[in-house]
Design a protein around this motif. Structure first.
Motif, PDB file in Angstrom:
ATOM      1  N   UNK A   1       0.820  -1.210   0.000  1.00 38.08           N
ATOM      2  CA  UNK A   1       0.000   0.000   0.000  1.00 38.08           C
ATOM      3  C   UNK A   1       0.853   1.259   0.000  1.00 38.08           C
ATOM      4  N   UNK A   2       0.469   2.172  -0.860  1.00 40.76           N
ATOM      5  CA  UNK A   2       1.197   3.445  -0.934  1.00 40.76           C
ATOM      6  C   UNK A   2       0.559   4.415   0.049  1.00 40.76           C
ATOM      7  N   UNK A   3       1.370   4.971   0.892  1.00 41.27           N
ATOM      8  CA  UNK A   3       0.858   5.869   1.915  1.00 41.27           C
ATOM      9  C   UNK A   3       0.859   7.308   1.408  1.00 41.27           C
ATOM     10  N   UNK A   4      -0.129   8.100   1.914  1.00 46.45           N
ATOM     11  CA  UNK A   4      -0.171   9.522   1.624  1.00 46.45           C
ATOM     12  C   UNK A   4      -0.690   9.880   0.257  1.00 46.45           C
ATOM     13  N   UNK A   5      -1.351   8.960  -0.429  1.00 47.35           N
ATOM     14  CA  UNK A   5      -1.883   9.243  -1.769  1.00 47.35           C
ATOM     15  C   UNK A   5      -3.399   9.237  -1.699  1.00 47.35           C
ATOM     16  N   UNK A   6      -4.002  10.330  -2.148  1.00 46.59           N
ATOM     17  CA  UNK A   6      -5.461  10.433  -2.177  1.00 46.59           C
ATOM     18  C   UNK A   6      -5.974   9.641  -3.375  1.00 46.59           C
ATOM     19  N   UNK A   7      -6.963   8.787  -3.186  1.00 47.57           N
ATOM     20  CA  UNK A   7      -7.461   7.978  -4.313  1.00 47.57           C
ATOM     21  C   UNK A   7      -8.160   8.833  -5.351  1.00 47.57           C
ATOM     22  N   UNK A   8      -8.229   8.293  -6.559  1.00 51.49           N
ATOM     23  CA  UNK A   8      -8.873   8.993  -7.668  1.00 51.49           C
ATOM     24  C   UNK A   8     -10.383   8.798  -7.697  1.00 51.49           C
ATOM     25  N   UNK A   9     -10.942   9.028  -8.867  1.00 51.28           N
ATOM     26  CA  UNK A   9     -12.393   8.936  -9.023  1.00 51.28           C
ATOM     27  C   UNK A   9     -12.838   7.466  -9.126  1.00 51.28           C
ATOM     28  N   UNK A  10     -13.967   7.116  -8.530  1.00 54.06           N
ATOM     29  CA  UNK A  10     -14.566   5.796  -8.813  1.00 54.06           C
ATOM     30  C   UNK A  10     -15.001   5.725 -10.285  1.00 54.06           C
ATOM     31  N   UNK A  11     -15.095   4.524 -10.776  1.00 57.12           N
ATOM     32  CA  UNK A  11     -15.376   4.311 -12.200  1.00 57.12           C
ATOM     33  C   UNK A  11     -16.724   3.612 -12.382  1.00 57.12           C
ATOM     34  N   UNK A  12     -17.313   3.880 -13.524  1.00 51.80           N
ATOM     35  CA  UNK A  12     -18.527   3.177 -13.989  1.00 51.80           C
ATOM     36  C   UNK A  12     -19.630   3.153 -12.935  1.00 51.80           C
ATOM     37  N   UNK A  13     -19.933   4.319 -12.407  1.00 58.48           N
ATOM     38  CA  UNK A  13     -21.037   4.428 -11.447  1.00 58.48           C
ATOM     39  C   UNK A  13     -22.362   4.261 -12.186  1.00 58.48           C
ATOM     40  N   UNK A  14     -23.252   3.443 -11.635  1.00 54.24           N
ATOM     41  CA  UNK A  14     -24.546   3.222 -12.266  1.00 54.24           C
ATOM     42  C   UNK A  14     -25.578   2.817 -11.216  1.00 54.24           C
ATOM     43  N   UNK A  15     -26.836   3.047 -11.564  1.00 52.29           N
ATOM     44  CA  UNK A  15     -27.966   2.619 -10.728  1.00 52.29           C
ATOM     45  C   UNK A  15     -28.349   1.218 -11.180  1.00 52.29           C
ATOM     46  N   UNK A  16     -28.094   0.243 -10.323  1.00 54.70           N
ATOM     47  CA  UNK A  16     -28.380  -1.142 -10.704  1.00 54.70           C
ATOM     48  C   UNK A  16     -29.795  -1.564 -10.363  1.00 54.70           C
TER      49      UNK A  16
ATOM     50  N   UNK B   1      -8.782   3.349 -10.698  1.00 59.44           N
ATOM     51  CA  UNK B   1      -7.836   2.538 -11.466  1.00 59.44           C
ATOM     52  C   UNK B   1      -6.465   2.408 -10.830  1.00 59.44           C
ATOM     53  N   UNK B   2      -6.076   3.312  -9.933  1.00 58.39           N
ATOM     54  CA  UNK B   2      -4.740   3.244  -9.326  1.00 58.39           C
ATOM     55  C   UNK B   2      -4.613   2.016  -8.443  1.00 58.39           C
ATOM     56  N   UNK B   3      -3.442   1.415  -8.431  1.00 59.74           N
ATOM     57  CA  UNK B   3      -3.185   0.245  -7.602  1.00 59.74           C
ATOM     58  C   UNK B   3      -2.360   0.634  -6.389  1.00 59.74           C
ATOM     59  N   UNK B   4      -2.465  -0.199  -5.371  1.00 62.96           N
ATOM     60  CA  UNK B   4      -1.616  -0.014  -4.196  1.00 62.96           C
ATOM     61  C   UNK B   4      -2.037   1.113  -3.312  1.00 62.96           C
TER      62      UNK B   4
ATOM     63  N   UNK C   1     -33.425  11.916  -8.943  1.00 63.13           N
ATOM     64  CA  UNK C   1     -32.160  12.200  -8.277  1.00 63.13           C
ATOM     65  C   UNK C   1     -31.003  11.815  -9.194  1.00 63.13           C
ATOM     66  N   UNK C   2     -29.875  12.484  -8.967  1.00 61.43           N
ATOM     67  CA  UNK C   2     -28.585  12.079  -9.541  1.00 61.43           C
ATOM     68  C   UNK C   2     -27.665  11.723  -8.385  1.00 61.43           C
ATOM     69  N   UNK C   3     -26.692  10.851  -8.651  1.00 58.91           N
ATOM     70  CA  UNK C   3     -25.804  10.363  -7.601  1.00 58.91           C
ATOM     71  C   UNK C   3     -24.356  10.423  -8.094  1.00 58.91           C
ATOM     72  N   UNK C   4     -23.457  10.557  -7.109  1.00 56.64           N
ATOM     73  CA  UNK C   4     -22.031  10.456  -7.407  1.00 56.64           C
ATOM     74  C   UNK C   4     -21.327   9.923  -6.170  1.00 56.64           C
ATOM     75  N   UNK C   5     -20.098   9.433  -6.353  1.00 51.82           N
ATOM     76  CA  UNK C   5     -19.356   8.770  -5.278  1.00 51.82           C
ATOM     77  C   UNK C   5     -17.945   9.374  -5.218  1.00 51.82           C
ATOM     78  N   UNK C   6     -17.442   9.506  -3.996  1.00 48.52           N
ATOM     79  CA  UNK C   6     -16.062   9.944  -3.768  1.00 48.52           C
ATOM     80  C   UNK C   6     -15.294   8.840  -3.034  1.00 48.52           C
ATOM     81  N   UNK C   7     -14.036   8.657  -3.383  1.00 54.08           N
ATOM     82  CA  UNK C   7     -13.156   7.750  -2.647  1.00 54.08           C
ATOM     83  C   UNK C   7     -12.474   8.527  -1.519  1.00 54.08           C
ATOM     84  N   UNK C   8     -12.131   7.788  -0.458  1.00 54.61           N
ATOM     85  CA  UNK C   8     -11.400   8.423   0.633  1.00 54.61           C
ATOM     86  C   UNK C   8     -10.502   7.387   1.300  1.00 54.61           C
TER      87      UNK C   8
END
Length: 1432
Positions: A490-505, A520-523, A566-573
């Motif tokens: 695991x890489x420390x101190x890196x903020x994750x990017x955007x989630x991908x392919x968000x959809x209402x299932x 998409x980032x690893x580690x 409604x519209x929805x979006x997701x953030x990584x943390x």
């Protein structure tokens, strides 16, 4: 097969022979160098496919002749010596010598066998060398030595297709189903492919309807490809056999490993079983396997609904060696289904099946629903799981309000409710789980009565990442000595990017489920997620999970407003911070996206056994995610419905068990998916629970067709036609199956199927027949309930090619649109055309009970169409028809005769009605009052069903259907008809001709571009004061209507000159002008507009028309000024009263007390008397018994201080007055009567008044009478008479009196002849006949309230009978009217207090045996208060 491939070309055999040869060589070599005591005994092991040792192989000794050719003479000598030796041994040697000799012979045989194998090997090597040297000489494309054969099997049976293929190189074989390659791995246990020694087979296990298809086997090598085809048809039993039908056994063969043929029998079977939730049930069967080998045990497997069961806490399985037992430890509704025991040996397998029904346990609360079932967990993640279940069949009598989902952590007994409010959707996302822990779930249903029992718990599921779960389930790879790094640190101190392919299932009204993929980032260090929502149309984003971020890439949102978007979006943390949001989803509306299924279609029950019924139904239409169907049954009349299954069943057929024998049941079905349960279907027809075989009542399948005929015959095929069954069963016929058999010397052979797939037409070509052979045919009809019984065998037909020049018979005659005087006859052209194409048809008709000689033609000229309207039928008569086709060679064979049809219009018959709506759209409308649940409206044009709905769309609602034209044009000319299925021939037709089309297009245009209808066009009229009114009236106009008033193209507006009014309630539009001037000459127009509807009306006022109107306007203006003082409303005129008095009268107005009226005659004032007055504004002057001296000019003058007015009447012209007077007198004359006098016979009539102005003429036999002393005429008062003195028979005849009034006159006639003459002549000499001697007046005028007394003399002997009449109706004496007849001579009539109701015509009728006579008088009562003594 051994004959297909030479022995030396079989590589497998070659390898075995090589091994055997080497073994034999080693054995022989050893025997020459090793002593008998030290030599090891050779062993030849037999192994199976997995190389497991299963036995020994003993070399086979072969006869001398099999391999004689090609061997040495030494071998032949050895054979002969051996034979002689064996003969001597049998006679002289002992047992020991025989053993030694046998040993020696075996050695020799083994040595020679090895030599033969060596020789064969050399031959094989030579062949291989030849192939390499000349490869093309042996290579050839694949060829089917044996092709696969088509099969027809019953449901749940197995079928095997096999073929033999040759070719070099060895072809590659692939099997296809409907041109799709079959993959056995994709359907484990369904298909089995085998290829051995060029024999290839495809085995299909437990066939169902979906396996009905065309199968193709394709063989391919480098030289080409070849395919062969075979069809498999899977049929369903009509009810005698259900799903428990055992599969057919495989054809037992010897087991190569043992050389044993095992036979398996399942006895002591378990039957259809019923249990209740919570109980324990055992199912068992005794299995007999012959021969019985204790060291060999069969494979025993249990299935439920074709799914293999494994031992668990719910299922305990036991095999005792001869009995298989399955114990269901704790019954739940999930355990309901078809249980199958499968016993497999090396020789094949046997199966047995029976159904197990599980009823609901008693509810803890009365009226509570049954427990849900089949709880499963889907899409498990770190902290999120979707739980699904199936709705119960029993709702406790009240609708289910929803479901509660409970969870329990594995290892504990503490249940936690997951939702606060019940959810109706049978799927629920459970969140807030602890990662790494395992859970089980259960579901409870609730209605207004209470909570159900909990369902069976789900299988345990762990809350973890799916990738981790997959790694845990995987198997460890063998150690390779290498270490592979699969994941970065695991890489420390890196903020994750955007989630991908968000959809209402998933989206329901209770929740919305989101899914996405990690960035998409690893580690990255421990990524979690925040979810945000935003109301559509705004930019205000709100975080949903503010407290704890979620770990799974799934999230369920609750408490959303239903109906909002409604519209929805997701953030990584992670520990480094919160990343950028993902792309938002499209706006999603909160609500159920999955609709509740529609109700299933028609339900058809069919008898099965004494306790069961087969129920079939039509599937729900346009249903999504269907789970299955619930069936309910009820005893007729009980209105109590019981579930037939507690677990949804797939398919559209189910056997309902556990019914009461002899009772009548009705059934209904409803569908279920995750959204809920559909409405119930319509109830089925009642069916009695009774064994189907021999039950005496037809099944729901169709009756047999009939009337099989031949339409065409060639060398190897025949075309058959037949008639539809009289009873189609419980559902529409879906097709027909044809069988044929050969008849040899009058002996019929075995039936063969002619078609594998059902044919929908009632005609079929049977192919692959043999020329000059005789055949019989039979046909079966099929519907949803199954295949019906076959028809009776047809007549025997010879298969020989038709060579006649004329056409064959038309077929499939149909009768539609039957009316009292007409019907429509349809047919299909002949299949056999003859030498030339068919160019027309002739129709024959006769009465049904008439002899054959009564056939007569309907049409003298051949019709080219395949339909004709038969007209001029006699109402109530029954007719039959037939059709003949013709070509250039002549007229061909007649068709089959139709069924008799009566010419009657059935009650309630409707015709097609043409309608044009407000938008100009033309439609044909048909209504049927005799609709059934299965009825359908079928529209056709020129009697061909309409399938293209782009130009003519069909709309059906209830018992009405309409065909709507999208754009009516010349292409639409034709005959349109509509027939309603499942009725007694309800149909109608409409001929859209060119003239009708033109009319409809005009009406459509008027509707599309509407015109405001007018009750009256623009007109002009004069009002008081000479004002001019222009007006028209619209038939219908709305409150939004507008009007423009135009004069000579100039719009007029409201003002002093023009006053406009528009009454929208009545549609009256008017414009009023005070007066007309020369400038107003021209054209006036009213322009109307109401929405898109318009109209206008114009009036042209020019020239003389305008001048006359202007003159009349000025006159009316003057008249208005005249009428401001006293004036005449009606000018002076005269009338003649019924009493023939002349009254001069006029009507005046606007008079007052001071107004005076003066009468003048010829300029001289007439003295006023009491008749002069102003009663009701009418002035009158009465001239009684007018004569010539009363002629002159009469004048009336009105005057007062406001002015005067004058009116004159000229009575100097005697013509009009005389004419009116004469007409009055003439019309008052009475009918001519005959009476006798002392001198002879008198003819007479009465008039109201007579003077010298009346001209009268008497006629005898239409000729004027020449008067003489014997025949005279005269007048006495108002009586006009004709006297015939001393009458004779010559005086008999027709007499008439003619009044001449100047307008054609009036003639009164009487016939003096027969009884009238005799009576009159006879009474001349009878003085004793009844007579009214006198005393009665003609008219009595009396004042109301006075007393009336009348008396007349009566004579006659015997004394006459006296009758009084009023208005020709007999009256009797009472207190008001006293009638007396005294002394036989005096008849009196007395009314004490006269009132107006006493007015009328009175008569006295006297009668004795010598004659009858009457006297008439009229009573007129007047009221004294009325001026002038007006009479009533």
């Amino acid at each position: 097969m051994p004959g297909s491939i030479p022995f030396y070309q079989n590589k497998e055999t070659e390898s075995k022979i090589s091994q055997y040869q080497s073994s034999s060589s080693r054995y022989v070599a050893g025997s020459s160098s090793t002593s008998a005591t030290s030599r090891t005994k050779p062993t030849y092991l037999a192994v199976d496919k997995e190389n497991q040792i299963i036995g020994y192989v003993v070399p086979i000794f072969r006869g001398s002749q099999e391999f004689a050719t090609g061997f040495s003479d030494t071998e032949q000598a050895r054979v002969r010596d051996t034979a002689a030796y064996m003969a001597r041994r049998d006679l002289f040697t002992t047992g020991l010598e025989m053993e030694r000799s046998e040993q020696f012979s075996r050695k020799e045989a083994m040595r020679e066998s090895a030599e033969r194998i060596s020789l064969n090997k050399r031959i094989h090597e030579h062949e291989e060398h030849f192939k390499r040297m000349n490869e093309d000489s042996l290579m050839h494309a694949p060829e089917f030595v044996i092709k696969p054969r088509s099969h027809t099997v019953w449901e749940k049976q197995c079928v095997r297709l096999h073929c033999t293929v040759s070719g070099w190189p060895d072809p590659r074989v692939i099997w296809y189903k409907n041109n799709v390659a079959i993959d056995p791995l994709a359907n484990p246990g369904k298909y089995k492919l085998e290829s051995r020694y060029s024999v290839h087979s495809l085995e299909i296990n437990r066939c169902d309807f979906d396996d009905t298809a065309q199968y193709r086997v394709s063989a391919m090598n480098s030289k080409g490809e070849l395919s062969a085809f075979a069809s498999v048809v899977v049929k369903r039993f009509k009810g005698e056999v259900d799903e428990s039908l055992p599969e057919p056994r495989r054809k037992y063969g010897p087991v190569s490993e043992y050389g044993i043929n095992f036979q398996t029998h399942i006895v002591d079977k378990f039957g259809v079983s019923f249990g209740r939730e919570g109980e324990t049930m055992s199912l068992g069967c005794t299995v007999i396997i012959y021969p019985a080998l204790h060291r060999y045990q069969p494979e025993v497997q249990w299935y439920r609904d074709d799914v293999l069961l494994s031992p668990s806490k719910w299922y305990h399985m036991h095999w005792s060696g001869d009995r298989a037992t399955l114990t269901l430890t704790h019954l739940n509704k999930e355990d309901e289904g078809l249980y199958t025991l499968r016993v497999t040996t090396k020789s094949g397998y046997e199966t047995y099946s029976a159904y197990v029904f599980v009823r609901d346990a008693d509810a803890e609360v009365e009226g509570a629903p049954g427990a849900p079932l089949d709880v499963r967990c889907l899409d498990a993640n770190k902290d999120y799981i979707i739980v699904t279940w199936k709705q119960p069949a029993v709702d406790g009598g009240n609708s289910i309000l929803g479901y509660f989902v409970d969870r329990c952590e594995v290892g504990t007994t503490h249940w936690i409710q997951c939702n606060d409010t019940p959810v109706k959707f049978a799927r629920f996302p459970v969140t807030g789980l602890v990662e790494g822990r395992s859970y089980i779930f259960r579901v409870r249903a609730v209605n207004k009565s209470g909570m159900s029992r909990p369902s069976r718990v789900s299988e345990p599921v762990a809350a973890m990442d799916p990738a981790d779960r997959a790694r845990m389930r995987g198997t460890s790879a063998p150690w390779t000595g290498q270490i592979i790094v699969t994941e970065e640190e695991p890489a420390e101190g890196i903020v994750p990017g955007r989630p991908l392919e968000l959809q209402v299932t998933e989206a329901t009204k209770n929740y919305v489920v989101l899914s996405w993929k990690p960035p998409g980032e690893k580690g990255l260090e421990g990524v979690m997620y925040y979810v945000e929502k935003c109301v559509a149309g705004t930019d205000s984003w709100q975080r949903v999970n503010t407290e704890i971020p979620v770990k799974s890439p799934r999230f369920a949102l609750f408490d959303l407003a239903e109906g909002k978007s409604y519209s929805f979006r997701v953030r990584c943390c992670n520990s480094a911070g919160v990343g950028e949001p993902s792309d938002p989803t499209e706006a999603t509306t909160v609500g159920d996206k999955l609709d509740i299924p529609s109700a299933p279609g028609k339900v058809v029950p069919t008898r099965n056994t004494d306790t069961s019924v087969v129920v079939s139904w039509e599937a729900s239409r346009d249903v999504k995610e269907l789970i299955g169907y619930y069936i309910e049954g009820s005893i007729v009349g009980s209105n109590v419905w019981e579930p037939c299954n507690n677990k949804p069943v797939n398919g559209t057929r189910f056997i309902c068990h556990g019914l009461m024998t002899g009772e009548k049941y009705v059934f209904r079905v409803r569908a279920v998916n995750a959204a809920g349960l559909s409405q119930f279907s319509a109830e089925s027809e009642p069916v009695e629970v009774k064994a189907a075989i021999g039950g005496g009542i037809p099944h729901a399948s169709p009756a047999p067709p009939y009337g099989i005929t031949i339409l065409e015959c060639v060398r190897d095929s025949m075309v058959l036609a037949w008639k539809q069954p009289t009873f189609i069963g419980g559902a529409d016929i879906t097709g027909y199956f044809v069988d044929y058999r050969e008849v040899i010397d009058g002996v019929p052979g075995k039936w063969h199927e002619a078609n594998i797939k059902a044919v929908s037409e009632r005609a079929y070509r049977v192919s692959d027949l043999k020329e000059n052979r005789k055949y019989q045919f039979q046909v079966r009809a099929a519907n949803m309930a199954g295949v019906g019984i076959p028809s009776l065998p047809s007549d025997t037909f010879l298969c020989e090619e038709w060579t006649i020049a004329v056409p064959g018979p038309p077929h499939d005659l149909q009768i539609r649109e039957v009316r009292s005087d007409s019907l429509m006859l349809l047919w299909k052209p002949p299949v056999y055309q003859g030498r030339d194409p068919v160019n027309g048809f002739y129709i024959d008709i006769k009465e049904a009970d008439a002899p054959e000689e009564a056939w007569r033609g309907v049409n003298n000229k051949a019709t080219e169409k395949a339909y004709m309207k038969i007209k001029n039928l006699m109402e109530g008569e029954t007719y039959v028809f037939r059709v003949r086709a013709q070509n250039k060679a002549g007229v061909g064979k007649t068709s089959d005769v139709t069924e008799p049809v009566p010419a009657l219009t059935k009650p309630g018959t409707k015709e097609i009605v043409v309608d044009v709506d407000d938008d100009g759209v033309v439609s044909l409308n048909f209504e049927c009052c005799d609709l059934t649940p299965d009825s359908k409206f079928v529209w056709s044009k020129n009697y061909e069903e309409i399938t293209d709905t782009s130009h003519l769309s069909i709309e059906t609602k209830g018992n009405k259907s309409k065909a709507v034209f999208s754009a009516l044009g010349e292409d639409d000319i034709g005959i349109y008809s509509c027939i309603v299925t499942h009725t007694d021939g309800a149909s109608a037709g409409y001929d859209l001709s060119a003239e009708e089309l033109k009319k409809l297009l005009e009406i459509s245009h008027n509707h599309k571009f509407p015109i405001i209808p007018l009750k009256s066009e623009l007109a002009v009229e004069l009002m008081e004061k000479g004002r001019v009114r222009f007006w028209l009236q619209a038939e219908k106009i709305s409150a939004n209507g507008k009007v423009d008033y135009v004069f000579n193209d100039n719009v007029l507006s409201q003002g002093e000159k023009y006053k406009m009014n528009f009454d929208k309630n009545t549609g009256v539009i008017e414009m009023i002008m005070e007066s007309l001037t020369p400038a107003d000459e021209g054209t006036f127009t009213f322009q109307l507009q109401d929405g898109k509807a318009t109209n206008q009306s114009s009036l042209v006022l020019i020239g003389d028309v305008f001048k006359e109107l202007q003159k009349e306007s000025e006159f009316q203006k003057k008249e208005f000024l005249r009428k401001q003082g006293p004036h005449f409303i009606e000018y002076l005129s005269y009338e003649v009263t019924p009493e023939c008095c002349v009254i001069l009268k006029c009507k005046v107005g606007n008079i007052k007390k001071e107004t005076s009226a003066l009468w003048y005659k010829d300029g001289r004032e007439i003295k006023a008397d009491e008749h002069l007055g102003f009663t009701e504004g009418v002035l009158k002057l009465e001239i009684a018994q007018i004569s010539k001296k009363d002629s002159g000019v009469y004048e009336v003058v009105l005057k007062d201080d406001r002015g005067k007015d004058t009116s004159k009447l000229n009575l100097t012209d005697q013509g009009n007055l005389k004419l009116l007077y004469t007409s009055r007198v003439t019309n008052s004359s009475t009918p001519l009567k005959i009476t006798s006098t002392d001198q002879g016979i008198r003819l007479y009539t009465f008039v109201s008044y007579y003077n010298d102005l009346l001209q009268v003429t008497w006629h005898y036999k239409d000729s004027a009478i020449a008067f003489s002393d014997r025949i005279k005429s005269g007048v006495v008062g108002e009586q006009l008479w004709l006297q015939i003195t001393e009458p004779t028979e010559k005086d008999m005849g027709k007499y008439a009196i003619e009044f001449n009034d100047g307008k054609g006159g009036l003639r009164r006639t009487v016939e003096l002849c027969g009884q009238a003459f005799d009576d009159a002549f006879f009474t001349l000499f009878l003085s004793d006949r009844a007579r009214v001697a006198g005393g009665l007046p003609d008219v009595v005028t009396i004042q109301e309230g006075k007393a009336l007394n009348l008396t007349c003399n009566i004579s006659g002997d015997p004394v006459p009978e006296v009758t009084w009449l009023k208005n020709d109706r007999e009256i009797t004496s009472d207190n008001h009217c006293i009638l007396k007849f005294e002394s036989g001579k005096f008849a009196s009539f007395h009314i004490t207090d006269v009132n107006t109701s006493d007015s009328g015509k009175y008569s006295i009728l006297v009668k004795n045996k010598y004659g009858t006579e009457s006297g008439d008088f009229t009573v007129s009562v007047f009221i004294p208060e009325e001026a002038g003594g007006k009479k009533k």
